[in-house]
Write a protein that holds these residues in place. Structure first.
Motif: not given
Length: 154
Positions: A6, A9, A31, A33, A35-36, A39-44
């Protein structure tokens, strides 16, 4: 097994980022990803909801479960200060079991200041995870790539 990096940016712009090195050496396992906060990443989120996921995070109240008993590992890829902020501002991370690793050696990564005692950089953490999960060949490849990367930056 999946290791989710995670990544903050700002980390993407740093030439000293070792998370990218781990992702490039072991793309089948690692993988990345971005960090948001909102709006967290769907796969996370899927991995978190899977219930066989742990957050590798150095805290005093880490669970006693060994990291190798989890299928998915989330690792915050940022400076220590950014990682603390990411954790504190991400309620979806707080529900996770938290684990720590016991490093086999002192960190060889000396480029960043304010590194806590016993702290490892992202690539070193991934090496330790891979070893604990018995992926020795990939761990050796990443360790070799990290040592070369580290020697060029010093």
């Amino acid at each position: 097994m999946k290791i989710f990096l995670l990544t903050h940016e700002r980390e993407l712009l740093r030439p000293s980022n070792t998370g990218a090195l781990a992702k490039n050496v072991a793309p089948e396992i690692v993988e990345q990803i971005i960090w948001a906060r909102n709006t967290p990443n769907p796969s996370l989120l899927d991995a978190i909801n899977h219930k066989n996921t742990v957050l590798l995070y150095p805290v005093d109240d880490a669970d006693d479960s060994p990291i190798e008993s989890f299928e998915n590992i989330i690792l915050l890829d940022a400076t220590w200060q950014e990682a603390r902020k990411m954790f504190n501002k991400s309620p979806y991370l707080k529900c996770l079991a938290r684990a720590q690793i016991k490093p086999r050696q002192v960190s060889q990564y000396q480029l960043r200041r304010n590194q806590p005692e016993g702290g490892l950089c992202t690539a070193e953490c991934v090496v330790e995870i891979l070893i604990s999960k018995n992926h020795i060949d990939i761990a050796d490849r990443l360790d070799t790539a990290f040592r070369l990367f580290n020697s060029k930056l010093q």
